[in-house]
Design a protein around this motif. Structure first.
Motif, mmCIF file in Angstrom:
data_model
loop_
_atom_site.group_PDB
_atom_site.id
_atom_site.type_symbol
_atom_site.label_atom_id
_atom_site.label_comp_id
_atom_site.label_asym_id
_atom_site.label_seq_id
_atom_site.Cartn_x
_atom_site.Cartn_y
_atom_site.Cartn_z
ATOM 1 N N ASP A 1 0.823 -1.210 0.000
ATOM 2 C CA ASP A 1 0.000 0.000 0.000
ATOM 3 C C ASP A 1 0.859 1.263 0.000
ATOM 4 O OD1 ASP A 1 -2.366 1.477 0.034
ATOM 5 O OD2 ASP A 1 -2.501 1.443 2.231
ATOM 6 N N ASP B 1 0.723 4.016 -1.632
ATOM 7 C CA ASP B 1 0.046 5.317 -1.760
ATOM 8 C C ASP B 1 -1.168 5.473 -0.844
ATOM 9 O OD1 ASP B 1 -1.766 3.633 -2.978
ATOM 10 O OD2 ASP B 1 -1.780 4.678 -4.911
ATOM 11 N N SER C 1 -3.972 3.834 -0.936
ATOM 12 C CA SER C 1 -5.263 3.535 -1.576
ATOM 13 C C SER C 1 -5.898 2.256 -1.030
ATOM 14 C CB SER C 1 -5.103 3.443 -3.096
ATOM 15 O OG SER C 1 -4.233 2.384 -3.446
ATOM 16 N N GLN D 1 -5.590 1.125 2.091
ATOM 17 C CA GLN D 1 -6.158 1.507 3.385
ATOM 18 C C GLN D 1 -7.464 2.270 3.192
ATOM 19 O OE1 GLN D 1 -3.515 3.133 6.360
ATOM 20 N NE2 GLN D 1 -5.158 4.359 7.239
ATOM 21 N N ALA D 2 -7.523 3.143 2.214
ATOM 22 C CA ALA D 2 -8.758 3.891 1.944
ATOM 23 C C ALA D 2 -9.892 2.933 1.572
ATOM 24 C CB ALA D 2 -8.524 4.915 0.832
ATOM 25 N N ARG D 3 -9.584 1.896 0.785
ATOM 26 C CA ARG D 3 -10.618 0.914 0.418
ATOM 27 C C ARG D 3 -11.078 0.124 1.638
ATOM 28 N NH1 ARG D 3 -7.266 -1.079 -4.208
ATOM 29 N NH2 ARG D 3 -8.039 -3.152 -3.790
ATOM 30 N N GLN E 1 -13.377 2.284 3.548
ATOM 31 C CA GLN E 1 -14.677 2.315 2.874
ATOM 32 C C GLN E 1 -15.462 1.045 3.205
ATOM 33 O OE1 GLN E 1 -14.603 2.496 -1.401
ATOM 34 N NE2 GLN E 1 -16.779 2.007 -1.551
#
Length: 171
Positions: free
Chosen positions: A149, A151, A153, A155-157, A160
């Motif tokens: 991970d 960038d 992204s 973790q963001a998913r 979510q």
């Protein structure tokens, strides 16, 4: 067909089927963070999703080779190493720092075994809480236990998935 020719043909077919069976025995599904998240969520055990870096803190036991494991079932009970995890536990709206000693357990599927992560391996992973309250990361024969991970992204998913749910991609 003579008996010798028949036996030769039968041996060839059997060998081909065994090799093909071995090749198909470990047909790993391409991992997605959504699919792994769903497995972690559906498990009866408690999992903590962590964004962190792993460092072994003790010598690691040897992992069986394919030739070792093909001789019979592999007992993975003691195939565990001690690691330090540094990073953060990921929750829906926040993160909490973690700097903790954990177990990493290697699992095998037939003659194929996972591997211990190298020092400095980082990404998103799930730590299972064991009955004695220790934490364990599983490293199986198929990928999907640690997601790179760089960038943020992934973790963001995960966040979510924690807030609004997520859909496992179809193959």
């Amino acid at each position: 067909m003579t008996f010798v020719k028949w036996m030769t043909a039968a041996a060839t077919v059997t060998t081909t089927l065994l090799v093909a069976g071995s090749a198909f025995a470990l047909s790993c599904v391409r991992p997605s963070i959504e699919g792994s998240f769903q497995q972690w969520s559906d498990a009866p055990e408690r999992y903590y999703i962590v964004s962190g870096t792993l460092t072994p803190v003790a010598p690691l036991p040897p992992v069986p080779s394919v030739s070792d494991a093909s001789r019979g079932p592999v007992d993975t009970t003691n195939l565990r190493g001690v690691y330090q995890i540094r990073g953060e536990v990921v929750y829906a709206q926040q993160t909490v720092p973690i700097d903790h000693t954990i177990w990493v357990r290697v699992g095998c599927a037939g003659p194929w075994c996972g591997r211990f992560p190298g020092a400095g391996t980082s990404g998103i992973m799930a730590l299972k809480q064991l009955p004695d309250q220790t934490l364990e990361l599983y490293s199986g024969a198929c990928p999907g236990d640690i997601f790179s991970d760089p960038d943020g992204s992934v973790q963001a998913r995960v966040q979510q998935c924690l807030t609004t749910g997520c859909t496992v991609p179809t193959r």
